[in-house]
Design an enzyme around this catalytic site. Structure first.
Site, PDB file in Angstrom:
ATOM      1  N   ASN A   1      -1.434   0.378   7.519  1.00 47.61           N
ATOM      2  CA  ASN A   1      -1.088  -0.968   7.752  1.00 47.61           C
ATOM      3  C   ASN A   1      -0.625  -1.785   6.437  1.00 47.61           C
ATOM      4  OD1 ASN A   1      -3.230  -1.452   6.167  1.00 47.61           O
ATOM      5  ND2 ASN A   1      -4.373  -2.385   7.805  1.00 47.61           N
TER       6      ASN A   1
ATOM      7  N   HIS B   1      -2.093  -5.435   1.826  1.00 45.43           N
ATOM      8  CA  HIS B   1      -3.537  -5.908   1.447  1.00 45.43           C
ATOM      9  C   HIS B   1      -3.224  -7.419   1.329  1.00 45.43           C
ATOM     10  CE1 HIS B   1      -7.434  -6.705   0.356  1.00 45.43           C
ATOM     11  NE2 HIS B   1      -6.945  -7.405  -0.725  1.00 45.43           N
TER      12      HIS B   1
ATOM     13  N   ARG C   1      -2.217 -14.208   4.755  1.00 48.49           N
ATOM     14  CA  ARG C   1      -3.336 -13.497   5.799  1.00 48.49           C
ATOM     15  C   ARG C   1      -2.197 -13.751   7.116  1.00 48.49           C
ATOM     16  NH1 ARG C   1      -6.946  -9.878   4.885  1.00 48.49           N
ATOM     17  NH2 ARG C   1      -8.122 -10.356   7.063  1.00 48.49           N
TER      18      ARG C   1
ATOM     19  N   LYS D   1       0.784  -1.145   0.032  1.00 44.66           N
ATOM     20  CA  LYS D   1       0.107  -0.088  -0.014  1.00 44.66           C
ATOM     21  C   LYS D   1       0.809   1.407   0.101  1.00 44.66           C
ATOM     22  CE  LYS D   1      -3.983  -1.968   2.458  1.00 44.66           C
ATOM     23  NZ  LYS D   1      -4.708  -1.846   4.018  1.00 44.66           N
TER      24      LYS D   1
ATOM     25  N   GLU E   1     -10.773  -9.959  -6.563  1.00 42.98           N
ATOM     26  CA  GLU E   1      -9.632  -8.912  -6.650  1.00 42.98           C
ATOM     27  C   GLU E   1      -8.619  -8.910  -7.612  1.00 42.98           C
ATOM     28  OE1 GLU E   1     -10.290  -8.404  -1.811  1.00 42.98           O
ATOM     29  OE2 GLU E   1      -8.342  -9.020  -2.524  1.00 42.98           O
TER      30      GLU E   1
ATOM     31  N   TYR F   1     -12.725  -2.061  -2.424  1.00 47.02           N
ATOM     32  CA  TYR F   1     -13.135  -2.184  -1.031  1.00 47.02           C
ATOM     33  C   TYR F   1     -14.444  -2.073  -0.839  1.00 47.02           C
ATOM     34  CZ  TYR F   1      -8.486  -1.518   0.890  1.00 47.02           C
ATOM     35  OH  TYR F   1      -6.840  -1.915   1.106  1.00 47.02           O
TER      36      TYR F   1
END
Ligand code: UDP
Ligand code: MG
Length: 151
Positions: free
Chosen positions: A113, A116, A86, A10, A127, A50
């Site tokens: 953060n 993604h 993840r 990001k 996505e 999103y």
């Protein structure tokens, strides 16, 4: 099962020079980089990507953040790629993410953060389609893949 997942370095990761670190962690974990491009996300793509968060209190700030600088978009492939990513990235709020995860090692703020990673196989498929054409994604194996990923 071999899966594909969408990963974004990001804007804060790009700004802080952490793109290479993110790639390195996924490479050494054993996932295979299948596609990569830099892209400056616009409001429309941000809203599609999103869509699950439209209307939430943080949505406007999230769109502002994700469109503020280019991101590095990637597809990573390998066994259980979705959950492997993840667990490698850590909890959404870096302040609560475990040390050893990307967010737990480099972040403190939920709005910044760093990465993604798709949250399910279904989201991953949707996505990936938003960011890449199928011809831009390469499935490949290492000579000694079985020692690394079991595949
Ligand atoms: N986010 C935020 N504030 C919040 C919750 C989420 O700014 O209170 C942002 C953050 O960038 C997060 C993204 O919205 O990564 C998507 O939220 P999600 O719950 O899907 O977290 P993720 O799947 O990225 O861990
Ligand atoms: Mg999510």
């Amino acid at each position: 099962m071999t899966e594909r997942t969408l990963v974004l370095a990001k804007p804060d990761a790009v700004a802080r020079g952490l793109t290479g670190e993110i790639i390195k962690r996924l490479e050494t974990r054993g996932l295979r980089l299948a596609a990569l491009k830099m892209i400056w996300i616009d409001e429309e793509l941000a809203t599609r990507h999103y869509s699950a968060h439209v209307g939430k209190p943080f949505f406007e700030g999230l769109v502002q953040y994700i469109t503020s600088l280019p991101v590095v978009a990637m597809v990573w492939e390998g066994p259980s790629a979705v959950s492997v990513m993840r667990t490698t990235m850590g909890a959404t709020n870096p302040a609560q993410a475990q040390p050893g995860t990307i967010r737990g090692d480099f972040g403190m703020d939920i709005s910044n953060n760093l990465v993604h990673g798709s949250d399910s196989l279904e989201s991953a498929e949707k996505e990936i389609e938003l960011f890449f054409r199928e011809e831009e994604i390469f499935s490949w194996k290492r000579p000694h893949e079985t020692y690394i990923s079991g595949e």
